[in-house]
Design a protein around this motif. Structure first.
Motif, PDB file in Angstrom:
ATOM      1  N   MET A 495       0.859  -1.184   0.000  1.00 27.79           N
ATOM      2  CA  MET A 495       0.000   0.000   0.000  1.00 27.79           C
ATOM      3  C   MET A 495       0.894   1.232   0.000  1.00 27.79           C
ATOM      4  SD  MET A 495      -3.078   1.088   2.641  1.00 27.79           S
ATOM      5  CE  MET A 495      -2.261   2.269   3.705  1.00 27.79           C
ATOM      6  N   VAL A 496       0.671   2.089  -0.960  1.00 28.48           N
ATOM      7  CA  VAL A 496       1.528   3.272  -1.100  1.00 28.48           C
ATOM      8  C   VAL A 496       0.734   4.550  -0.867  1.00 28.48           C
ATOM      9  CG1 VAL A 496       3.192   2.178  -2.639  1.00 28.48           C
ATOM     10  CG2 VAL A 496       1.119   3.223  -3.587  1.00 28.48           C
ATOM     11  N   PHE A 550       3.327   5.489   9.446  1.00 27.21           N
ATOM     12  CA  PHE A 550       2.753   5.921   8.160  1.00 27.21           C
ATOM     13  C   PHE A 550       3.594   7.062   7.596  1.00 27.21           C
ATOM     14  CE2 PHE A 550      -0.118   8.676   5.736  1.00 27.21           C
ATOM     15  CZ  PHE A 550      -0.713   7.769   4.876  1.00 27.21           C
ATOM     16  N   ASP A 551       4.102   6.883   6.342  1.00 29.03           N
ATOM     17  CA  ASP A 551       4.923   7.936   5.741  1.00 29.03           C
ATOM     18  C   ASP A 551       4.517   8.225   4.305  1.00 29.03           C
ATOM     19  OD1 ASP A 551       5.743   5.657   4.510  1.00 29.03           O
ATOM     20  OD2 ASP A 551       7.898   6.010   4.762  1.00 29.03           O
ATOM     21  N   ALA A 552       3.314   7.828   3.920  1.00 30.94           N
ATOM     22  CA  ALA A 552       2.811   8.143   2.582  1.00 30.94           C
ATOM     23  C   ALA A 552       1.820   9.308   2.701  1.00 30.94           C
ATOM     24  CB  ALA A 552       2.172   6.908   1.949  1.00 30.94           C
ATOM     25  N   SER A 553       0.866   9.381   1.777  1.00 32.07           N
ATOM     26  CA  SER A 553      -0.086  10.501   1.789  1.00 32.07           C
ATOM     27  C   SER A 553      -1.516   9.978   1.728  1.00 32.07           C
ATOM     28  CB  SER A 553       0.171  11.443   0.608  1.00 32.07           C
ATOM     29  OG  SER A 553      -0.037  10.763  -0.621  1.00 32.07           O
ATOM     30  N   LEU A 737       3.014  -4.681   7.099  1.00 26.88           N
ATOM     31  CA  LEU A 737       2.671  -3.618   8.043  1.00 26.88           C
ATOM     32  C   LEU A 737       3.848  -2.716   8.386  1.00 26.88           C
ATOM     33  CD1 LEU A 737       0.389  -2.427   9.685  1.00 26.88           C
ATOM     34  CD2 LEU A 737       0.983  -3.975  11.550  1.00 26.88           C
ATOM     35  N   PRO A 738       5.020  -3.253   8.728  1.00 23.29           N
ATOM     36  CA  PRO A 738       6.086  -2.339   9.118  1.00 23.29           C
ATOM     37  C   PRO A 738       6.716  -1.609   7.946  1.00 23.29           C
ATOM     38  CG  PRO A 738       6.838  -4.602   9.246  1.00 23.29           C
ATOM     39  CD  PRO A 738       5.383  -4.664   8.975  1.00 23.29           C
ATOM     40  N   LYS A 739       6.608  -2.105   6.712  1.00 21.96           N
ATOM     41  CA  LYS A 739       7.298  -1.447   5.601  1.00 21.96           C
ATOM     42  C   LYS A 739       6.361  -1.150   4.448  1.00 21.96           C
ATOM     43  CE  LYS A 739       8.683  -5.880   3.554  1.00 21.96           C
ATOM     44  NZ  LYS A 739       9.803  -6.658   3.002  1.00 21.96           N
ATOM     45  N   MET A 740       5.067  -1.054   4.705  1.00 26.69           N
ATOM     46  CA  MET A 740       4.121  -0.934   3.611  1.00 26.69           C
ATOM     47  C   MET A 740       4.113   0.463   3.014  1.00 26.69           C
ATOM     48  SD  MET A 740       0.956   0.724   4.434  1.00 26.69           S
ATOM     49  CE  MET A 740       0.780   1.882   5.757  1.00 26.69           C
ATOM     50  N   MET A 741       4.735   1.420   3.665  1.00 29.33           N
ATOM     51  CA  MET A 741       4.686   2.782   3.161  1.00 29.33           C
ATOM     52  C   MET A 741       5.901   3.114   2.319  1.00 29.33           C
ATOM     53  SD  MET A 741       1.957   4.117   3.866  1.00 29.33           S
ATOM     54  CE  MET A 741       0.712   2.949   4.337  1.00 29.33           C
ATOM     55  N   GLY A 742       6.290   2.204   1.458  1.00 32.93           N
ATOM     56  CA  GLY A 742       7.431   2.457   0.602  1.00 32.93           C
ATOM     57  C   GLY A 742       7.209   3.642  -0.315  1.00 32.93           C
ATOM     58  N   ALA A 743       8.247   4.325  -0.678  1.00 33.81           N
ATOM     59  CA  ALA A 743       8.131   5.532  -1.516  1.00 33.81           C
ATOM     60  C   ALA A 743       7.481   5.176  -2.836  1.00 33.81           C
ATOM     61  CB  ALA A 743       9.509   6.137  -1.740  1.00 33.81           C
ATOM     62  N   HIS A 744       6.595   6.059  -3.292  1.00 36.81           N
ATOM     63  CA  HIS A 744       5.933   5.816  -4.581  1.00 36.81           C
ATOM     64  C   HIS A 744       6.180   7.003  -5.511  1.00 36.81           C
ATOM     65  CE1 HIS A 744       3.042   8.037  -2.137  1.00 36.81           C
ATOM     66  NE2 HIS A 744       2.474   8.456  -3.277  1.00 36.81           N
ATOM     67  N   ARG A 745       7.268   7.680  -5.274  1.00 29.85           N
ATOM     68  CA  ARG A 745       7.590   8.817  -6.128  1.00 29.85           C
ATOM     69  C   ARG A 745       8.653   8.398  -7.113  1.00 29.85           C
ATOM     70  NH1 ARG A 745       6.711  10.672  -1.110  1.00 29.85           N
ATOM     71  NH2 ARG A 745       8.831  10.379  -0.429  1.00 29.85           N
TER      72      ARG A 745
END
Length: 745
Positions: A495-496, A550-553, A737-745
């Motif tokens: 999930m990004v 959480f580190d995405a948008s 869960l711990p790494k699902m916010m990988g960069a999507h840019r």
């Protein structure tokens, strides 16, 4: 005591002011103390000469005089006082120790109002003074009323007359003769008076006069006369009979008054109260009254009544571009054409309609103006719905012809709503409301048409009104919630990001967005709701950051009208600061159609938001029918392929071609591309092969509350396998869960 305190007793303005005159210092002191204790403001004088000197500059409410004093005694002082201007009616109470009739008579002859024998019964003295004050006030009020009445009669152009049975002709007073424009030496008999009336009114007045004389009743009538100088005037005549001790009529006494100005004013007021000032058509009040009478008559004769509400199409455009004066000209011309389509009656109709006359109710037929650009047509007798609709089409055809407004030819059309009694309502209010609902439907169906009322429309309208009222309170009651739909990178199965979608939890039931979002946009509530959504999404982002990094948008939809607020950027920045989140945690989505509505107004705000650090996405891309040139100048980070193109992927080659072009364009401009509405594995495979790697749709997850999304993330760790891509299965979201916010840019 000094003169200054006597002239200006400011401390006793609310107390009766009493001038107490007595040469006996002890008696003066005792009387003064007693009256002060009983609520009087006392000014003292020790002689008649001193009292007269004080009253030259001061007017008390009442004067108390000792009858026996050296120098000027009380009688002489009272006589002098009555000669002073303004003291003719001031109450004077004479105090005397004498009780003989001669002294009492002398006191009254001197001008005293009353007398009082000296004693220590101060309560009696206080009561007598208050009685004199009340009597004085009553006398002043009567004198003022008499003066006002005399002045009113003088201004009312009124005179009297008298008639004695068997003793001669009618006799007018001098004031009565002036009403007819005659002098004091002129004579005016009954025959002369009757000849002044118009011939058509003469017979009716004589009939009334004979009936009054035969029955000995009161005469009260307004008549029109032509004076000797040919002026037309309206006179009011009122007379009462007089009887002798045997109850025989002996004559009449009455008044005659010129009421022309009053009648003209009344007629003008009546016209203003019943007719529109601009068009001269009957207004809502007059149409409402006529409609009520028409319904009463329809109940008796068993026919229908029709109300046609006419709303002009695009009148606002003409009003704004050509000016309000041109708009007024247009309304006048429209009213003229509508009047020509029916048997329009200009008469002010009040009271009851004569039910004995045949078809007299047809005089009620008229065109009226409800206000602004809306008119109403009353048809007091129609056979059926077809006849009413035929009239509606006659009205539409009359308005289709070109009009000259402000020297320019223009065209205007109308939408007509039709409601009939008794089918669509049993009273005027229901008919007007239902005709209005039908007119609104005609406007939504393309305008320039007529629509008959449909009972189902009214129920839908009431439901919409209830929904509108409840929506205004939804924010206050915390009924709005956000559901979140994940965005999935199909290459890594992570999930990004997520999109925040507004939901309304009303009475425990979720209202579909399609039911309340358009309503919010129509009422303007969408602006307040959108700012709430940004704030709630920022709060949720902060909470997710603390709970699982959480580190995405989170994407939030913005309506284009929100950009009309000059302080929009400041409001969004304040929300982010208050929630303690980075601007990159919130992504703002604006539809391509909304963007193109006011591109010049939106662009500056988009640049400022981008400088703030917030990313901008174009939603529903490909549906805006606009030039693509703006993509190179706008601070856009992401394009979202509209679900209408995704739906047919794998089924029609045209959809694949459009999606392929959008993906290629985004890649060339360095923009992310995401597909929404992905529901089937075949759609995802085509998107993956075309180069779109971020998907959003029911294939992965439906929009869900924040708590359920967190559980969904946990469930994906249990080994969920995604649909195959390119023949090879995508790895399960192990450790998602711990790494699902990988960069999507």
């Amino acid at each position: 005591m000094n003169l200054g305190s006597a002239i200006a007793p400011h401390d006793h303005e609310e107390q009766p002011r009493v001038l107490l005159v007595d040469d006996d210092e002890v008696n003066l002191l005792l009387t003064s103390i007693a009256l002060r204790d009983r609520g009087f403001a006392i000014t003292e004088a020790s002689s008649g000469e001193q009292a007269l000197h004080m009253m030259a500059d001061w007017l008390p409410d009442v004067v108390v005089l000792d009858a026996v004093m050296p120098g000027l005694d009380g009688f002489a002082t009272c006589q002098e006082l009555r000669q002073m201007p303004g003291y003719e009616s001031v109450p004077v109470l004479m105090l005397t120790g004498l009780d003989d009739d001669a002294s009492i008579t002398r006191a009254y002859e001197a001008g005293a109002t009353d007398f009082f024998v000296k004693c220590t019964q101060w309560s009696l003295l206080s009561g007598r003074l208050r009685y004199l004050l009340r009597a004085s006030r009553t006398r002043h009020e009567l004198e003022r009323s008499k003066s006002k009445l005399a002045r009113a009669q003088d201004l009312a152009r009124m005179g009297s007359f008298d008639w004695r049975k068997g003793l001669g002709d009618i006799a007018f007073s001098v004031e009565g003769l002036r009403v007819f424009g005659l002098g004091a030496t002129d004579r005016l008999g009954m025959r002369d008076f009757v000849r002044m009336m118009p011939a058509e009114e003469r017979r009716g007045f004589l009939r009334i006069l004979h009936e009054v004389l035969d029955h000995g009743t009161i005469l009260c009538n307004d008549i029109q006369v032509k004076l000797t100088d040919n002026r037309l005037r309206i006179l009011h005549i009122e007379a009462e009979p007089e009887f002798n001790e045997l109850a025989n009529l002996i004559g009449y006494t009455g008044i005659v008054q010129d009421v022309t100005d009053r009648r003209v004013a009344e007629d003008k007021i009546k016209h203003l109260a019943n007719f529109d000032v601009l068009t001269g058509l009957p207004n809502r009040r007059q149409i409402f009254w006529r409609s009520e009478r028409a319904i009463e008559h329809a109940k008796r004769l068993n026919h229908c009544v029709a109300l046609l509400q006419v709303g002009l199409d695009r009148f606002k455009v003409i009003n704004e571009n050509l000016g309000h004066h041109a708009g007024d000209e247009l309304l006048i011309e429209v009213s003229r054409r509508l009047r020509g389509c029916v048997r329009h009656c200009e008469q002010i109709l009040e009271g009851s309609v004569d039910m004995n006359g045949q078809r007299v109710h047809r005089t009620l037929e008229a065109v009226g103006r409800l206000g602004a650009d809306e008119f109403v047509v009353l048809l007091p007798e129609v056979a059926n719905e077809r006849e009413a609709m035929d009239t509606a089409h006659v009205l539409l055809n009359a308005l289709r012809e070109p009009m000259m407004v402000a020297g320019q030819e223009c065209f205007i059309t109308a939408s007509v709503g039709v409601a009939l009694f008794p089918a669509h309502g049993l009273n005027v209010a229901d008919l007007l409301r239902n005709a209005d609902v039908a007119m609104d439907l005609a406007k939504t169906q393309g305008r320039n048409t007529a629509q008959l009322h449909d009972p189902q429309l009214a129920s839908k309208g009431r439901v919409r009104l209830d929904l509108d009222t409840a929506l205004h309170k939804a924010l206050e009651r915390n009924e709005l919630v956000l559901h979140y739909q994940p965005k999935i990178d199909v290459r890594t199965n992570r999930m990004v990001g997520a999109e925040a979608l507004m939901r309304w939890n009303r009475n425990g039931q979720l209202v579909p967005p399609g039911d309340f979002i358009p309503l919010a946009e129509a009422t303007g509530l969408i602006n307040q709701m959108s700012l709430w959504a940004i704030d709630e999404a920022a709060r949720q982002a902060a909470e997710w950051q603390k709970s699982f990094g959480f580190d995405a948008s989170i994407a939030v939809n913005l309506p284009s009208r929100l950009f009309e607020q000059s302080d929009l950027v400041e409001k969004i920045e304040a929300i982010l600061v208050a929630r303690g989140v980075s601007p990159r945690c919130i992504e703002l989505e604006i539809t391509e159609t909304g963007l193109m509505k006011d591109l010049q107004g939106v662009v500056p705000s988009l640049h400022r938001l981008n400088q703030l650090g917030t990313e901008i996405a174009i939603d529903d891309f490909g549906t805006g029918y606009s030039s693509l040139a703006y993509l190179t100048s706008l601070p856009i980070s992401e394009l979202k392929i509209d679900r209408s193109f995704v739906r047919d992927l794998g089924d029609t080659p045209q959809s694949s071609a459009v999606v392929s072009a959008i993906i290629a364009l985004a890649r060339a401009l360095g923009l992310r591309v995401i597909a929404e509405g992905v529901e089937k594995a075949s759609q995802m495979e085509v998107l993956y092969n075309l180069g779109c790697h971020i998907c959003q749709g029911f294939l992965y997850a439906r929009p869900m509350p924040a708590s359920q999304l967190e559980q969904w993330l946990i469930d994906t760790q249990s080994g969920l396998v995604q649909p195959p891509v390119g023949g090879a299965p995508v790895l399960a979201a192990h450790g998602l869960l711990p790494k699902m916010m990988g960069a999507h840019r």
